[in-house]
Structures are given as C-alpha cells and as structure tokens.
Design a protein around this motif. Structure first.
Motif, PDB file in Angstrom:
ATOM      1  N   THR A 123       0.823  -1.207   0.000  1.00 27.43           N
ATOM      2  CA  THR A 123       0.000   0.000   0.000  1.00 27.43           C
ATOM      3  C   THR A 123       0.857   1.257   0.000  1.00 27.43           C
ATOM      4  O   THR A 123       0.514   2.258  -0.640  1.00 27.43           O
ATOM      5  N   CYS A 124       1.976   1.209   0.713  1.00 27.64           N
ATOM      6  CA  CYS A 124       2.904   2.340   0.722  1.00 27.64           C
ATOM      7  C   CYS A 124       3.388   2.639  -0.698  1.00 27.64           C
ATOM      8  O   CYS A 124       3.354   3.778  -1.160  1.00 27.64           O
ATOM      9  N   ALA A 125       3.807   1.606  -1.401  1.00 30.65           N
ATOM     10  CA  ALA A 125       4.289   1.787  -2.775  1.00 30.65           C
ATOM     11  C   ALA A 125       3.163   2.216  -3.711  1.00 30.65           C
ATOM     12  O   ALA A 125       3.363   3.048  -4.601  1.00 30.65           O
ATOM     13  N   PHE A 126       1.969   1.665  -3.493  1.00 27.98           N
ATOM     14  CA  PHE A 126       0.834   2.030  -4.352  1.00 27.98           C
ATOM     15  C   PHE A 126       0.445   3.491  -4.147  1.00 27.98           C
ATOM     16  O   PHE A 126       0.030   4.172  -5.089  1.00 27.98           O
ATOM     17  N   THR A 127       0.586   4.000  -2.923  1.00 22.28           N
ATOM     18  CA  THR A 127       0.327   5.417  -2.659  1.00 22.28           C
ATOM     19  C   THR A 127       1.281   6.288  -3.465  1.00 22.28           C
ATOM     20  O   THR A 127       0.878   7.292  -4.073  1.00 22.28           O
ATOM     21  N   GLY A 128       2.550   5.888  -3.492  1.00 23.14           N
ATOM     22  CA  GLY A 128       3.526   6.614  -4.307  1.00 23.14           C
ATOM     23  C   GLY A 128       3.215   6.522  -5.789  1.00 23.14           C
ATOM     24  O   GLY A 128       3.380   7.491  -6.540  1.00 23.14           O
ATOM     25  N   PHE A 129       2.735   5.349  -6.219  1.00 27.72           N
ATOM     26  CA  PHE A 129       2.379   5.161  -7.632  1.00 27.72           C
ATOM     27  C   PHE A 129       1.194   6.034  -8.027  1.00 27.72           C
ATOM     28  O   PHE A 129       1.171   6.627  -9.115  1.00 27.72           O
ATOM     29  N   LEU A 130       0.187   6.139  -7.149  1.00 24.96           N
ATOM     30  CA  LEU A 130      -0.956   7.007  -7.436  1.00 24.96           C
ATOM     31  C   LEU A 130      -0.513   8.457  -7.560  1.00 24.96           C
ATOM     32  O   LEU A 130      -0.989   9.198  -8.427  1.00 24.96           O
ATOM     33  N   PHE A 131       0.390   8.858  -6.688  1.00 28.67           N
ATOM     34  CA  PHE A 131       0.927  10.224  -6.762  1.00 28.67           C
ATOM     35  C   PHE A 131       1.625  10.440  -8.102  1.00 28.67           C
ATOM     36  O   PHE A 131       1.431  11.465  -8.768  1.00 28.67           O
ATOM     37  N   LEU A 132       2.428   9.458  -8.515  1.00 34.51           N
ATOM     38  CA  LEU A 132       3.113   9.524  -9.808  1.00 34.51           C
ATOM     39  C   LEU A 132       2.104   9.612 -10.953  1.00 34.51           C
ATOM     40  O   LEU A 132       2.270  10.412 -11.888  1.00 34.51           O
ATOM     41  N   SER A 133       1.047   8.832 -10.872  1.00 38.55           N
ATOM     42  CA  SER A 133       0.056   8.768 -11.946  1.00 38.55           C
ATOM     43  C   SER A 133      -0.751  10.052 -12.066  1.00 38.55           C
ATOM     44  O   SER A 133      -1.081  10.495 -13.173  1.00 38.55           O
ATOM     45  N   ALA A 149      11.337  12.449 -11.239  1.00 40.94           N
ATOM     46  CA  ALA A 149      12.303  13.053 -10.310  1.00 40.94           C
ATOM     47  C   ALA A 149      11.605  13.544  -9.047  1.00 40.94           C
ATOM     48  O   ALA A 149      12.108  13.358  -7.932  1.00 40.94           O
ATOM     49  N   LEU A 150      10.424  14.160  -9.200  1.00 42.68           N
ATOM     50  CA  LEU A 150       9.691  14.666  -8.043  1.00 42.68           C
ATOM     51  C   LEU A 150       9.257  13.527  -7.135  1.00 42.68           C
ATOM     52  O   LEU A 150       9.360  13.626  -5.905  1.00 42.68           O
ATOM     53  N   VAL A 151       8.791  12.430  -7.715  1.00 40.74           N
ATOM     54  CA  VAL A 151       8.399  11.279  -6.908  1.00 40.74           C
ATOM     55  C   VAL A 151       9.610  10.706  -6.170  1.00 40.74           C
ATOM     56  O   VAL A 151       9.520  10.319  -5.001  1.00 40.74           O
ATOM     57  N   GLY A 335      11.585   1.455  -6.406  1.00 38.27           N
ATOM     58  CA  GLY A 335      11.527   0.355  -7.358  1.00 38.27           C
ATOM     59  C   GLY A 335      10.137  -0.240  -7.460  1.00 38.27           C
ATOM     60  O   GLY A 335       9.644  -0.531  -8.553  1.00 38.27           O
ATOM     61  N   LEU A 336       9.467  -0.405  -6.312  1.00 34.30           N
ATOM     62  CA  LEU A 336       8.097  -0.932  -6.308  1.00 34.30           C
ATOM     63  C   LEU A 336       7.126   0.041  -6.982  1.00 34.30           C
ATOM     64  O   LEU A 336       6.208  -0.372  -7.693  1.00 34.30           O
ATOM     65  N   ILE A 337       7.320   1.336  -6.751  1.00 30.73           N
ATOM     66  CA  ILE A 337       6.468   2.348  -7.387  1.00 30.73           C
ATOM     67  C   ILE A 337       6.579   2.247  -8.903  1.00 30.73           C
ATOM     68  O   ILE A 337       5.570   2.261  -9.621  1.00 30.73           O
ATOM     69  N   LEU A 338       7.792   2.111  -9.402  1.00 28.71           N
ATOM     70  CA  LEU A 338       7.996   1.984 -10.847  1.00 28.71           C
ATOM     71  C   LEU A 338       7.429   0.663 -11.366  1.00 28.71           C
ATOM     72  O   LEU A 338       6.868   0.606 -12.474  1.00 28.71           O
ATOM     73  N   THR A 343       1.937  -3.523 -13.836  1.00 32.66           N
ATOM     74  CA  THR A 343       1.005  -4.497 -13.251  1.00 32.66           C
ATOM     75  C   THR A 343      -0.409  -3.924 -13.274  1.00 32.66           C
ATOM     76  O   THR A 343      -0.600  -2.715 -13.256  1.00 32.66           O
ATOM     77  N   PRO A 344      -1.418  -4.793 -13.270  1.00 27.63           N
ATOM     78  CA  PRO A 344      -2.819  -4.328 -13.217  1.00 27.63           C
ATOM     79  C   PRO A 344      -3.317  -4.188 -11.782  1.00 27.63           C
ATOM     80  O   PRO A 344      -4.463  -4.473 -11.474  1.00 27.63           O
ATOM     81  N   PHE A 345      -2.432  -3.754 -10.881  1.00 27.81           N
ATOM     82  CA  PHE A 345      -2.739  -3.727  -9.449  1.00 27.81           C
ATOM     83  C   PHE A 345      -3.969  -2.878  -9.171  1.00 27.81           C
ATOM     84  O   PHE A 345      -4.147  -1.804  -9.721  1.00 27.81           O
ATOM     85  N   ASP A 346      -4.824  -3.354  -8.275  1.00 25.33           N
ATOM     86  CA  ASP A 346      -6.049  -2.653  -7.886  1.00 25.33           C
ATOM     87  C   ASP A 346      -6.096  -2.601  -6.363  1.00 25.33           C
ATOM     88  O   ASP A 346      -5.888  -3.616  -5.695  1.00 25.33           O
ATOM     89  N   ILE A 347      -6.386  -1.403  -5.806  1.00 31.93           N
ATOM     90  CA  ILE A 347      -6.420  -1.258  -4.357  1.00 31.93           C
ATOM     91  C   ILE A 347      -7.488  -2.146  -3.728  1.00 31.93           C
ATOM     92  O   ILE A 347      -7.400  -2.513  -2.548  1.00 31.93           O
ATOM     93  N   ALA A 348      -8.500  -2.537  -4.509  1.00 30.29           N
ATOM     94  CA  ALA A 348      -9.538  -3.433  -3.984  1.00 30.29           C
ATOM     95  C   ALA A 348      -8.934  -4.767  -3.547  1.00 30.29           C
ATOM     96  O   ALA A 348      -9.421  -5.400  -2.603  1.00 30.29           O
ATOM     97  N   TRP A 349      -7.872  -5.211  -4.235  1.00 32.40           N
ATOM     98  CA  TRP A 349      -7.227  -6.469  -3.846  1.00 32.40           C
ATOM     99  C   TRP A 349      -6.666  -6.357  -2.432  1.00 32.40           C
ATOM    100  O   TRP A 349      -6.813  -7.281  -1.623  1.00 32.40           O
TER     101      TRP A 349
END
Length: 377
Positions: A123-133, A149-151, A335-338, A343-349
């Motif tokens: 979830t920590c990495a997914f939070t960073g990924f959402l910010f990136l997205s 770079a900002l992320v 690395g996990l954020i990238l 991946t088709p990761f979904d927060i519902a999982w």
C-alpha cells in the motif's frame, strides 16, 4: 466484492459500537503518549494524502451530474467520502492496537505478521504510484523526467523522515498548520467569501448527516474504491498512531477521531465548494500552494508506513546504520512504485486481503486462550 465490502463495513461499525458499550471508560495510552493535538495531527497527516487537497474540485461536477448521487448535494457527498463515519475504521484499529494487541499479541504470529507487512509495503508503494500517476493533473504540463524526479524526491524525504520518530511528529504537526494556512490563503484570495458565506456553504454538509445510512455501503463503483482504500489503510494507520494516544478514555478516543479531523475537512471542502458553485477559477499561485501542501501530505503518509514496516521487520537505522537504511528503503520503495506501472494492481485487492486479516483476528479472538486475556479489559 461489493457484498463483501458491505458486510465488512457493517461488522466494523457494529464492533465499534460494542467496544463503546463494553469498554467506553477504558483508558487508552500508547508507547509514546502525546498531546491530543499532536496525536490528531499525526493521524490526520498519516491517514490522508494529496487527494484530499486536489480531488474535490474535479469531483464536485461528477457528484452534481450523476444520478446515483442525487439524494443530496455534492458537498455532502464529498464530505461523506472523506469524513466522520469512515474514521470509525481508524477508531477500531487504534483501540485494538492500544488496548487489545498488547495483551494478545496476535500480530506477532508469523502468518499474521507476514500478511500485515506485505499489505503495508504494498500500500505504501501504491500510494507513491498514485501520486506519480496523478501528477499531470496536479501540475499541468509537467514533463515525465520531472514527474519521476519529483516522486523520487518525495520518497527520499519520506525515508529520511522515517529514520526518527521525532521527525515524523514535527512534520505531522507542521503540515497540519500548513493545511490550516492553505485554507486561510484560499479564503482570503476568494472574492466574496467571508465567514458568513463560508458558514452558509457549510450548512450543505447537513445533507450527509440526514442521509448517513447511504454511506454505510458503496453508493457507486467510485465510492467502493474509496471504501476499499479506507479499509486498506485502517490496520496500518491504527497500528502506527496507537502508540501516540495520550490516555484518552475509549469514548473520548472515538469522539476525537470522528469529530476533530472532520472539522478541517468540512471547512476545506466548503471553501472549495464555494469556488465551484460560483465558478471561481483557482489562480496558478493557489494551485501551486495546493500542490505543495499535498506533497507534504504524501511525505507524511509514506514516512509513517515506512517507519511501521521497518519496525515490524526490525530493519531499523539503529540496526543497519542510517546510510544503509536510507539507501535500502529508497531503492525498494521507488523500485516498487515503478514496478506498479507494469502491473494491473487494484487497491480493492489489498482491501480484500485486509478484510481477510480482520476476519482472522476476529476468529483468533474467539479462541479461548485469547478470549480469556480479553476479560481483563
């Protein structure tokens, strides 16, 4: 999954009511007792992110247009997605980790501990990924190199802050004041918005309380996403902030969690809603200020989770040294954020896994060995 989520919400809310009846006067005190303001600041900034700052102006038109939300006004819908009742999830888990877990130590069981840490890291990495997205919608015209770079800077700042619990407390309190400052800045910059107009706008939130039963189950797919997100965060946020509870009685803890964070949320959403209904365009300076405060909130969210999983896994700066700790966590998290891009990761999982973890804890607490330890509460 909608039915599963609905049942989980009802069980969670009923459990919270049972706790208030059964243990309403029990004193809740964490390992690092803090003032009420510091505790709420840590909770508020750890449990929320940039979406709180940036989403409402884009969501109000959706809530105004779509049929499913027509039982009340867009401001009440926005408040319902972020405020009051959903904080009961955090109340339940904060109470558990403050009062129950020290007695039963279920999260020290190998299987529970493993799943818990996987959820936190994921979830920590997914939070960073959402910010990136979402960065292109926060900062118009940002290039991809600047976005990545900002992320990277945000992740590095979060890792640095996580090295010492005092840094997290200082950043949490500071960012809470920054949020209040942002509210004041937007208010004074909005033509025609005084305290009278703000209060009149805030009365629209009453539509949430007169329709509160609507928010105890998913209203739409989008609301379901929000509720899974709250569930995904609930165990780890409760686990982290429980250590800062300063001796509140259970009923006081519940009241504090449901009411105090909801007040600044109500004010902020009302300020933005006034801008929306009066078609007032945010200036570039205000948008920049919103992005800045939002970024600080992201850092606050990430540093709390990084601190939590590193403590759980005994991967502390004291054990490995600050240099190795910072480098290892930065590389792993970034690395996990990238990796999430592929991946088709979904927060519902994650939400489903957390609901499963809730179920396991409930079942374990019914075991006579653990049930006996609860009788002393």
């Amino acid at each position: 999954m909608t039915m599963l989520l609905t049942i989980a919400i009802m069980v969670t809310l009923l459990t919270s009511v049972y706790i208030l009846i059964r243990a309403g006067n029990v004193r809740c005190k964490g390992e690092i007792p803090s003032s009420l303001f510091a505790f709420i600041a840590i909770l508020f900034t750890s449990g929320l992110d940039v979406g709180l700052i940036m989403f409402p102006l884009t969501e109000f038109p959706t809530y105004a247009a779509e049929e499913v939300y027509q039982f009340t006004n867009p401001l009440a819908i926005e408040f319902g997605f972020w405020g009051f009742l959903v904080w009961a999830f955090y109340f339940l888990t904060t109470f558990y980790f403050c009062v129950i877990e020290p007695k039963v130590k279920l999260f020290e069981i190998a299987g529970v501990k493993l799943v818990n840490n996987i959820v936190i890291i994921g979830t920590c990495a997914f939070t960073g990924f959402l910010f990136l997205s979402y960065l292109p919608s926060y900062i118009e015209g940002i290039s991809d190199p600047m976005r990545f770079a900002l992320v990277a800077v945000v992740v590095l700042m979060a890792v640095l802050s996580s090295t010492d619990i005092s840094y997290i407390k200082i950043l949490s309190v500071g960012s809470t004041w920054l949020f209040f400052g942002l509210i004041a800045l937007v208010m004074v910059s909005t033509d025609g918005l005084g305290f009278g107009e703000l209060f009149a706008t805030m009365t629209e939130i009453g539509g949430y309380f007169t329709n509160i039963e609507q928010f105890t189950r998913p209203i739409s797919d989008y609301h379901e996403f929000y509720l899974f997100w709250w569930f995904s965060w609930s165990i780890m946020i409760g686990q982290f902030v429980a250590r800062f509870v300063g001796g509140l009685k259970t009923w006081q803890l519940c009241l504090a969690l449901l009411v105090i964070p909801s007040i600044p949320l109500a004010i902020w959403f009302s300020v933005l809603y006034y801008n929306y209904i009066n078609a007032i365009e945010m200036t570039a300076f205000l948008k920049l200020a919103m992005v800045f405060v939002g970024i600080v909130f992201v850092i606050n969210s990430l540093d709390s989770l990084i601190r939590l999983y590193t403590l759980n896994m005994n991967m502390t700066p004291e054990r490995f040294g600050k240099g190795k700790y910072i480098l290892g966590n930065f590389l792993a998290m970034y690395g996990l954020i990238l990796a999430y891009q592929f991946t088709p990761f979904d927060i519902a999982w994650v939400g489903v896994i957390v609901i499963g973890l809730y179920s396991a804890i409930y079942l374990l607490l019914l075991n006579p060995r653990f049930k006996q330890k609860l009788q002393a509460i």
